[in-house]
Write an enzyme that holds these catalytic residues in place. Structure first.
Site, PDB file in Angstrom:
ATOM      1  N   THR A  25     -41.388   3.740 -39.022  1.00 42.14           N
ATOM      2  CA  THR A  25     -40.933   4.659 -37.970  1.00 42.14           C
ATOM      3  C   THR A  25     -39.799   5.547 -38.481  1.00 42.14           C
ATOM      4  O   THR A  25     -39.293   6.389 -37.757  1.00 42.14           O
ATOM      5  CB  THR A  25     -40.393   3.871 -36.757  1.00 42.14           C
ATOM      6  OG1 THR A  25     -39.276   3.083 -37.187  1.00 42.14           O
ATOM      7  CG2 THR A  25     -41.450   2.960 -36.155  1.00 42.14           C
ATOM      8  N   ASP A  54     -30.273 -11.851 -33.275  1.00 41.67           N
ATOM      9  CA  ASP A  54     -31.042 -10.622 -33.490  1.00 41.67           C
ATOM     10  C   ASP A  54     -30.131  -9.389 -33.472  1.00 41.67           C
ATOM     11  O   ASP A  54     -30.470  -8.363 -32.895  1.00 41.67           O
ATOM     12  CB  ASP A  54     -32.175 -10.468 -32.463  1.00 41.67           C
ATOM     13  CG  ASP A  54     -33.139  -9.354 -32.845  1.00 41.67           C
ATOM     14  OD1 ASP A  54     -33.211  -9.005 -34.031  1.00 41.67           O
ATOM     15  OD2 ASP A  54     -33.810  -8.824 -31.939  1.00 41.67           O
ATOM     16  N   ASN A  71     -32.418  -7.242 -39.185  1.00 44.90           N
ATOM     17  CA  ASN A  71     -32.309  -8.676 -38.925  1.00 44.90           C
ATOM     18  C   ASN A  71     -33.223  -9.522 -39.817  1.00 44.90           C
ATOM     19  O   ASN A  71     -34.232  -9.054 -40.310  1.00 44.90           O
ATOM     20  CB  ASN A  71     -32.664  -8.966 -37.461  1.00 44.90           C
ATOM     21  CG  ASN A  71     -34.073  -8.531 -37.122  1.00 44.90           C
ATOM     22  OD1 ASN A  71     -34.303  -7.359 -36.878  1.00 44.90           O
ATOM     23  ND2 ASN A  71     -35.021  -9.457 -37.116  1.00 44.90           N
ATOM     24  N   GLU A  79     -39.761  -8.303 -36.992  1.00 44.26           N
ATOM     25  CA  GLU A  79     -40.088  -9.239 -35.905  1.00 44.26           C
ATOM     26  C   GLU A  79     -41.308 -10.078 -36.290  1.00 44.26           C
ATOM     27  O   GLU A  79     -41.772 -10.915 -35.532  1.00 44.26           O
ATOM     28  CB  GLU A  79     -40.358  -8.483 -34.596  1.00 44.26           C
ATOM     29  CG  GLU A  79     -39.095  -8.178 -33.806  1.00 44.26           C
ATOM     30  CD  GLU A  79     -38.080  -7.377 -34.594  1.00 44.26           C
ATOM     31  OE1 GLU A  79     -38.454  -6.267 -35.053  1.00 44.26           O
ATOM     32  OE2 GLU A  79     -36.958  -7.842 -34.781  1.00 44.26           O
ATOM     33  N   ASP A 106     -29.609  -6.803 -35.226  1.00 38.97           N
ATOM     34  CA  ASP A 106     -30.388  -6.054 -36.222  1.00 38.97           C
ATOM     35  C   ASP A 106     -29.525  -4.932 -36.826  1.00 38.97           C
ATOM     36  O   ASP A 106     -29.558  -3.798 -36.368  1.00 38.97           O
ATOM     37  CB  ASP A 106     -31.580  -5.498 -35.443  1.00 38.97           C
ATOM     38  CG  ASP A 106     -32.607  -4.826 -36.292  1.00 38.97           C
ATOM     39  OD1 ASP A 106     -32.416  -4.748 -37.508  1.00 38.97           O
ATOM     40  OD2 ASP A 106     -33.596  -4.367 -35.721  1.00 38.97           O
ATOM     41  N   SER A 150     -40.278  -0.958 -41.479  1.00 36.89           N
ATOM     42  CA  SER A 150     -40.105  -1.707 -40.231  1.00 36.89           C
ATOM     43  C   SER A 150     -40.946  -2.977 -40.294  1.00 36.89           C
ATOM     44  O   SER A 150     -41.898  -3.051 -41.072  1.00 36.89           O
ATOM     45  CB  SER A 150     -40.592  -0.876 -39.039  1.00 36.89           C
ATOM     46  OG  SER A 150     -39.920   0.349 -38.939  1.00 36.89           O
ATOM     47  N   GLY A 151     -40.624  -3.945 -39.423  1.00 41.27           N
ATOM     48  CA  GLY A 151     -41.497  -5.116 -39.327  1.00 41.27           C
ATOM     49  C   GLY A 151     -40.801  -6.462 -39.293  1.00 41.27           C
ATOM     50  O   GLY A 151     -41.452  -7.494 -39.461  1.00 41.27           O
ATOM     51  N   ARG A 170     -39.054   8.538 -35.958  1.00 34.62           N
ATOM     52  CA  ARG A 170     -37.666   8.990 -35.843  1.00 34.62           C
ATOM     53  C   ARG A 170     -37.389  10.348 -36.472  1.00 34.62           C
ATOM     54  O   ARG A 170     -36.266  10.817 -36.443  1.00 34.62           O
ATOM     55  CB  ARG A 170     -36.736   7.906 -36.381  1.00 34.62           C
ATOM     56  CG  ARG A 170     -36.789   6.672 -35.503  1.00 34.62           C
ATOM     57  CD  ARG A 170     -35.846   5.573 -35.889  1.00 34.62           C
ATOM     58  NE  ARG A 170     -35.761   4.622 -34.796  1.00 34.62           N
ATOM     59  CZ  ARG A 170     -36.658   3.680 -34.529  1.00 34.62           C
ATOM     60  NH1 ARG A 170     -37.715   3.536 -35.303  1.00 34.62           N
ATOM     61  NH2 ARG A 170     -36.519   2.889 -33.491  1.00 34.62           N
ATOM     62  N   TRP A 228     -35.267   0.785 -41.132  1.00 33.88           N
ATOM     63  CA  TRP A 228     -35.905   1.932 -40.483  1.00 33.88           C
ATOM     64  C   TRP A 228     -34.945   2.970 -39.927  1.00 33.88           C
ATOM     65  O   TRP A 228     -35.363   3.884 -39.213  1.00 33.88           O
ATOM     66  CB  TRP A 228     -36.879   1.465 -39.403  1.00 33.88           C
ATOM     67  CG  TRP A 228     -36.411   0.369 -38.494  1.00 33.88           C
ATOM     68  CD1 TRP A 228     -36.639  -0.973 -38.639  1.00 33.88           C
ATOM     69  CD2 TRP A 228     -35.664   0.495 -37.277  1.00 33.88           C
ATOM     70  NE1 TRP A 228     -36.076  -1.673 -37.600  1.00 33.88           N
ATOM     71  CE2 TRP A 228     -35.481  -0.808 -36.748  1.00 33.88           C
ATOM     72  CE3 TRP A 228     -35.131   1.574 -36.569  1.00 33.88           C
ATOM     73  CZ2 TRP A 228     -34.794  -1.042 -35.555  1.00 33.88           C
ATOM     74  CZ3 TRP A 228     -34.441   1.339 -35.383  1.00 33.88           C
ATOM     75  CH2 TRP A 228     -34.281   0.040 -34.903  1.00 33.88           C
TER      76      TRP A 228
END
Lengths: 570, 128
Positions: free
Chosen positions: A188, A318, A275, A206, A320, A203-204, A144, A257
């Site tokens: 990211t 979700d 989330n 999920e 997020d 991030s992560g 990003r 993120w």
């Protein structure tokens, strides 16, 4: 040699000579590497020439005070240079510009320095990525953006390195690994420089993870502080993870993120959290699941949480909520504005985290309203469990407003939100918790075909001023300018300019691939430029999932990886 | 001559000459799936498809998500069983498609190939 062949050879020689002259001219032009000071960062909002951080300024407005390009002449905007990243997939970046030098990241762990007058590459750095990292990232190998401070540029990589490079040479100054990507702790985020520290978020969510926000020393990369987004035993909020699964908190996700914002007067860093995990299965984490789907107000010196506001407690959709917070001073009130995937645009008092109002960006039926404190009143008909499939839940996981940053025009006191109208059917399902493996908690998800929209709000009242509809969701970040313009991009690759007051489309350009990055504007030698990355990718399941999806016409949408820079024709 | 060269290029590309995948390191995969059409393999493939998170990118029924639809005519016609095997085993460098050689045995990969072929046939039967 025939006369014709001779002429041909002459032409070739001339072309080479002309090319050499042009190349030499471009190369010889002076390139400065002005040190970026704290004062420059603190005053970034007033500095039209540069774009010094992902959100443009500490308030995250993405509003440029430049007005050379305006509503009357935007039709004369033409591309002046393009730049290939040399890689495909999600180009989620926001380029930075410091005194004529652009620093731009791309997918697959790359960063480039480019002469922003003409697109000549000054250097590139390709971080070597492990072949396997893709399977530990839910949503593509995007990035990003970068951050700049003093003589360095900083960026994060999918395999969780934070890297500082010399801005003049592209040489690595330090490279630290802050997490284990083989357990799906990945990065990211575009970093943010605050008080000599480079702040990043993980991030992560999920996957079974417990994520965090972290500050590193800009000179050495040494950790200054780390704040987990999920409280540990004994900390406030630990008891919000239910009592059926003693390890729910330990693997509860809470990603970070999206780059935060900073109020130097209040000395508060605002950073939002995403989330919980599993995304759609809330059966074994009954409670508010702090601090997921919240904005944290942090002490930038040590990462302590001063206060927070939670948008979606016990998220089973979700939603997020790690979207950006834009800091605005509206009629003497210090607030933050936040467009959430749960479908609401929020206005929150940023001195204390108190709710002021929440307004629908898109159709919302998972909640029927708010309590006085801003807690959503949940519609039980839209809450899934293993036995209960819920249909036509609005919005779907991507909002409302997805992650792509909105923009605030302080002159008009209006906020411009890239949005969509897509609903979904959901059936939660148990999933096995294995570190490094998806843990989504979903048995069935069917996105309904919908459409895109760009929505302008009065930031004082929350009233919708105008809505532009489009076949697909607006998937770019938004740029607004003092020239009265709002720029936004689409999955089809269109980069459009609208009149900020009316929403009337004034200009459009086909960039060649879907836009999932963010536009910026800058000025060099008295000429205003607008730049947009394009390159389709990221989480696109919402569009074509299962052969249906919210925008099935985007199946096999063209990938790309480039930047297009525009200025007025002259 | 030009056409011959083009044809040779096309063959080279179709057999994976432009990528790093086909054959992969060692390139020992048999040309055809030894478990083709085996109902047990199809069943195993379905389980593995979720266990190693194929569904996260390619969708719950392999009809597309972040990654491509693996059941449509366009995709099903193009690669040989061996190419699918190698793509799963060795990944496609420079893309999101990671190697699964450390997660799956060869037999498990063939089971996945069987499952994908089964889904393709199912889709064809649906006429979609």
């Amino acid at each position: 040699m025939s006369a014709r062949a001779g002429i041909g050879m002459l032409r070739a020689v001339c072309a080479v000579l002309i090319g050499a002259v042009l190349f030499t001219s471009a190369g010889a032009a002076e390139v400065k590497h002005t040190p970026v000071t704290d004062a420059m960062l603190l005053n970034a909002g007033k500095d039209g020439n540069n774009w010094l951080m992902a959100g443009r300024d500490y308030s995250g407005t993405r509003f440029s005070p430049l007005k050379q390009i305006d509503t009357r002449n935007v039709g004369k905007l033409v591309p002046v240079w393009t730049f290939s990243f040399g890689v495909l997939d999600a180009q989620n970046t926001t380029p930075l510009v410091v005194d004529g030098v652009m620093y731009v990241t791309s997918s697959h762990g790359r960063i480039f320095a480019v002469d922003a007058r003409n697109g000549t590459m000054l250097w590139q750095y390709n971080h070597p990525l492990p072949d396997e990292v893709g399977k530990f990232m839910c949503c593509d190998l995007g990035n990003r953006g970068a951050a700049v401070y003093k003589d360095k540029v900083f960026y994060a990589t999918p395999d969780s390195h934070v890297i500082a490079l010399d801005r003049a040479t592209g040489k690595v100054v330090w490279d630290v690994t802050i997490a284990d990507w083989t357990k799906a702790y990945t990065m990211t985020v575009a970093p943010l420089i605050v008080k000599g520290k480079v702040v990043v978020g993980m991030s992560g969510a999920e996957y079974p993870t417990r994520l965090w926000i972290e500050a590193l020393d800009t000179e050495t990369g040494k950790q200054a502080w780390r704040t987990y987004t999920i409280p540990g035993p004994g900390e406030f909020g630990f008891d919000t993870w239910g009592n059926t699964d003693p390890e729910a908190w330990k693997f509860g996700g809470g990603s970070a993120w999206i780059t935060g914002s900073y109020d130097p007067q209040l000395d508060i860093l605002y950073w939002s959290v995403g989330n919980p995990n599993p995304d759609w299965d809330g059966m074994n984490r009954k409670g508010d699941n702090l601090y997921t789907n919240s904005t944290l107000a942090l002490n930038p010196d040590n990462g302590d949480i001063k206060f927070y506001f939670q948008y979606t407690p016990w998220d089973v959709w979700d939603y997020d909520g790690n979207n950006e917070t834009i800091l605005a001073d509206i009629n003497g009130k210090k607030v933050w504005l936040h467009g959430d995937r749960n479908g609401f645009l929020y206005k929150i008092d940023r001195t204390n985290g108190k709710f002021i109002w929440g307004k629908e960006i898109s159709k919302v039926n998972w909640a029927t309203g708010f309590t006085a404190e801003g807690r959503p009143i949940v519609n039980p008909d839209k809450v899934t469990n293993y036995e209960k499939k819920v249909t036509n839940v609005c919005p779907a996981s991507e909002g409302g407003k997805w992650w792509n940053p909105m923009s605030y025009n302080p002159q008009l006191q209006m906020v411009f939100v890239p949005s969509r109208e897509i609903c979904v059917d959901l059936l939660a399902g148990p999933s096995e918790r294995v570190e490094g493996k998806y843990n989504l908690g979903i048995a069935e998800a069917d996105w309904h075909k919908g459409h895109g929209q760009l929505v302008a709000f009065d930031a004082v009242t929350g009233e919708k001023k105008w809505t532009v509809k489009a076949p697909s969701p607006f998937t770019s970040g938004v740029l607004t300018t003092a020239g009265g313009l709002t720029f936004a991009g689409t999955p089809e690759g269109l980069f459009n300019a609208y009149d900020s007051k009316t929403g009337k489309e004034l200009w459009s350009y086909q960039t060649g691939s879907g836009i999932v990055g963010s536009p910026v504007s800058f000025m060099i030698d008295g000429r205003q430029y607008v730049a947009i990355p394009s390159g389709w990718g990221g989480w696109t399941g919402w569009a074509t999932w299962g052969g249906r999806g919210g925008a099935p016409h985007l199946k096999d949408n063209r990938k790309g990886g480039y930047l297009t820079v525009f200025a007025l024709f002259q | 001559m030009r056409n011959v060269l083009l044809a040779l290029c096309a063959v080279w590309l179709l057999t994976g000459g432009a990528g790093e995948v086909p054959g992969g390191p060692g390139g020992t995969a048999p040309a055809d799936n030894p478990l083709a059409g085996d109902p047990k393999a199809i069943q195993d493939g379905e389980v593995l498809y979720k266990r190693v998170s194929c569904h996260g990118c390619h969708g719950g029924n392999a009809r597309g998500g972040n990654g491509p639809d693996l059941t449509d005519d366009e995709w099903q016609r193009a690669p040989s069983d061996q190419m699918i095997f190698n793509t799963i085993k060795f990944g496609r460098k420079g893309t999101m498609m990671s190697p699964f050689k450390d997660d799956l045995t060869d037999d498990q990969i063939w089971a996945l190939v069987s499952y994908l072929r089964y889904l393709g046939e199912q889709r064809k039967a649906e006429g979609k």
